[in-house]
Design a protein around this motif. Structure first.
Motif, PDB file in Angstrom:
ATOM      1  N   ARG A 258       3.470  12.767  -3.958  1.00 25.59           N
ATOM      2  CA  ARG A 258       4.845  13.175  -4.267  1.00 25.59           C
ATOM      3  C   ARG A 258       5.274  12.694  -5.643  1.00 25.59           C
ATOM      4  O   ARG A 258       5.939  13.422  -6.391  1.00 25.59           O
ATOM      5  CB  ARG A 258       5.790  12.599  -3.207  1.00 25.59           C
ATOM      6  N   ASP A 259       4.887  11.461  -5.992  1.00 30.68           N
ATOM      7  CA  ASP A 259       5.431  10.819  -7.185  1.00 30.68           C
ATOM      8  C   ASP A 259       4.496  10.808  -8.384  1.00 30.68           C
ATOM      9  O   ASP A 259       4.968  10.702  -9.522  1.00 30.68           O
ATOM     10  CB  ASP A 259       5.815   9.371  -6.870  1.00 30.68           C
ATOM     11  N   ALA A 260       3.209  10.867  -8.155  1.00 31.97           N
ATOM     12  CA  ALA A 260       2.255  10.751  -9.251  1.00 31.97           C
ATOM     13  C   ALA A 260       1.675  12.126  -9.583  1.00 31.97           C
ATOM     14  O   ALA A 260       1.448  12.939  -8.684  1.00 31.97           O
ATOM     15  CB  ALA A 260       1.131   9.789  -8.873  1.00 31.97           C
ATOM     16  N   PRO A 261       1.418  12.368 -10.874  1.00 29.43           N
ATOM     17  CA  PRO A 261       0.731  13.611 -11.246  1.00 29.43           C
ATOM     18  C   PRO A 261      -0.644  13.638 -10.601  1.00 29.43           C
ATOM     19  O   PRO A 261      -1.133  12.606 -10.129  1.00 29.43           O
ATOM     20  CB  PRO A 261       0.620  13.505 -12.770  1.00 29.43           C
ATOM     21  N   PRO A 262      -1.282  14.784 -10.564  1.00 27.23           N
ATOM     22  CA  PRO A 262      -2.615  14.852  -9.954  1.00 27.23           C
ATOM     23  C   PRO A 262      -3.546  13.786 -10.530  1.00 27.23           C
ATOM     24  O   PRO A 262      -3.789  13.736 -11.730  1.00 27.23           O
ATOM     25  CB  PRO A 262      -3.096  16.267 -10.308  1.00 27.23           C
ATOM     26  N   THR A 263      -4.021  12.914  -9.691  1.00 25.14           N
ATOM     27  CA  THR A 263      -4.907  11.836 -10.118  1.00 25.14           C
ATOM     28  C   THR A 263      -5.797  11.454  -8.955  1.00 25.14           C
ATOM     29  O   THR A 263      -5.372  11.523  -7.792  1.00 25.14           O
ATOM     30  CB  THR A 263      -4.090  10.604 -10.582  1.00 25.14           C
TER      31      THR A 263
ATOM     32  N   LEU B  96       3.911   5.833  -7.607  1.00 18.30           N
ATOM     33  CA  LEU B  96       3.312   5.377  -8.852  1.00 18.30           C
ATOM     34  C   LEU B  96       2.838   3.935  -8.769  1.00 18.30           C
ATOM     35  O   LEU B  96       2.059   3.481  -9.614  1.00 18.30           O
ATOM     36  CB  LEU B  96       4.307   5.519 -10.009  1.00 18.30           C
ATOM     37  N   ALA B  97       3.289   3.203  -7.753  1.00 15.22           N
ATOM     38  CA  ALA B  97       2.835   1.823  -7.586  1.00 15.22           C
ATOM     39  C   ALA B  97       1.339   1.756  -7.315  1.00 15.22           C
ATOM     40  O   ALA B  97       0.720   0.701  -7.483  1.00 15.22           O
ATOM     41  CB  ALA B  97       3.602   1.160  -6.449  1.00 15.22           C
ATOM     42  N   ALA B  98       0.738   2.856  -6.907  1.00 15.21           N
ATOM     43  CA  ALA B  98      -0.702   2.883  -6.614  1.00 15.21           C
ATOM     44  C   ALA B  98      -1.546   3.231  -7.832  1.00 15.21           C
ATOM     45  O   ALA B  98      -2.778   3.285  -7.734  1.00 15.21           O
ATOM     46  CB  ALA B  98      -0.979   3.888  -5.496  1.00 15.21           C
ATOM     47  N   VAL B  99      -0.915   3.469  -8.974  1.00 14.47           N
ATOM     48  CA  VAL B  99      -1.647   3.883 -10.174  1.00 14.47           C
ATOM     49  C   VAL B  99      -1.910   2.674 -11.060  1.00 14.47           C
ATOM     50  O   VAL B  99      -0.983   2.069 -11.585  1.00 14.47           O
ATOM     51  CB  VAL B  99      -0.855   4.947 -10.964  1.00 14.47           C
TER      52      VAL B  99
ATOM     53  N   LEU C 103       0.852  -1.182   0.000  1.00 16.46           N
ATOM     54  CA  LEU C 103       0.000   0.000   0.000  1.00 16.46           C
ATOM     55  C   LEU C 103       0.892   1.237   0.000  1.00 16.46           C
ATOM     56  O   LEU C 103       2.013   1.211   0.508  1.00 16.46           O
ATOM     57  CB  LEU C 103      -0.929   0.033   1.221  1.00 16.46           C
ATOM     58  N   ALA C 104       0.384   2.310  -0.567  1.00 16.79           N
ATOM     59  CA  ALA C 104       1.146   3.552  -0.649  1.00 16.79           C
ATOM     60  C   ALA C 104       0.488   4.626   0.208  1.00 16.79           C
ATOM     61  O   ALA C 104      -0.730   4.809   0.155  1.00 16.79           O
ATOM     62  CB  ALA C 104       1.248   4.025  -2.094  1.00 16.79           C
ATOM     63  N   ARG C 105       1.320   5.313   0.986  1.00 20.15           N
ATOM     64  CA  ARG C 105       0.806   6.447   1.759  1.00 20.15           C
ATOM     65  C   ARG C 105       0.368   7.564   0.811  1.00 20.15           C
ATOM     66  O   ARG C 105       0.944   7.748  -0.266  1.00 20.15           O
ATOM     67  CB  ARG C 105       1.900   6.988   2.686  1.00 20.15           C
TER      68      ARG C 105
END
Length: 249
Positions: A135-140, A228-231, A127-129
């Motif tokens: 921090r890592d992913a563009p607005p999504t 990005l692992a959560a995308v 799971l990602a905080r």
């Protein structure tokens, strides 16, 4: 650690809006950066060291793609939990489970997850905080589980380390059956746990420990090192986002 891998690539039946948007018959066959999503996932799993890779799917085109990529197609069940149970029984533990729409999956995310998962856990989930995702992913738009230690987003990566993990999959199956009756799901944790949750005092680790205790397994959450692992690719906006990220990489 030697492990086998299972990719969930079943379909719900009928027309998949995302596949229709992309102009293909099946979601797993959507092309990103010159490869199908299923291919991107299998390549990452193989690079991370998976000894055997199976793809849970019923669509003939997806099964053919799995064979082309050197993976073993196995029959998908009515839902992801039963498909996972069948995969665990066919491939054995330790088994890494992910989904065909995890199009950004990288080998290092897998190896980091395996390294960070507690050695005594029967089952672990990545799971990602929320701050890591932002921090890592563009607005999504992501769905976050809210606990005392912040918001968490699932990363569609699970480790069934021991045969005892089958009991955890059984719990997952019962939760799927009761998804339209949420009070039954909450009641499994007991009124004390529910009180902790609604008052903002329940941590993610504590919630998983209590869930695991229900079926006699040690369950653990592993914090993703990269947001990005959560995308994943679950809707057209996700597909446009991921295609853009791949093109710029």
């Amino acid at each position: 650690m030697s492990f086998n891998a299972l990719v969930l690539a079943g379909s719900r039946g009928g027309v998949d809006p995302l596949a229709d948007y992309a102009g293909v018959t099946d979601k797993a066959l959507i092309r990103i950066g010159g490869a199908t999503m299923l291919e991107r996932v299998i390549v990452a799993l193989r690079a991370a060291g998976a000894a055997q890779i199976a793809v849970s799917a019923n669509a003939p085109a997806v099964r053919a793609e799995a064979l082309r990529l050197g993976a073993e197609p196995i029959d998908a069940a009515a839902g992801p939990s039963l498909s996972t149970l069948q995969g665990l029984r066919a491939l054995g533990a330790p088994l890494l489970v992910t989904t065909a729409d995890h199009a950004l999956l990288r080998p290092e995310w897998i190896t980091d997850f395996l390294a960070d998962a507690p050695a005594d856990a029967d089952v672990a989930a990545l799971l990602a905080r929320r701050d890591t995702v932002e921090r890592d992913a563009p607005p999504t738009r992501r769905t976050y589980l809210r606990f005392a230690d912040g918001g968490w987003s699932g990363c569609n990566l699970f480790l069934l380390r021991t045969p005892a993990a089958e009991a955890a999959v059984g719990l997952w199956m019962s939760v799927e059956r009761d998804r339209k009756r949420p009070w039954r799901i909450v009641w499994r944790l007991g009124p004390g746990t529910l009180l902790l949750y609604v008052t903002g005092r329940l941590t993610l680790d504590a919630a998983l420990a209590r869930l695991g205790a229900l079926v006699g397994v040690r369950a653990a959450a592993v914090a993703a090192r990269h947001g990005l692992a959560a995308v994943d690719v679950d809707k057209p906006a996700d597909l446009d986002l991921v295609r853009g990220l791949v093109e710029r990489s």
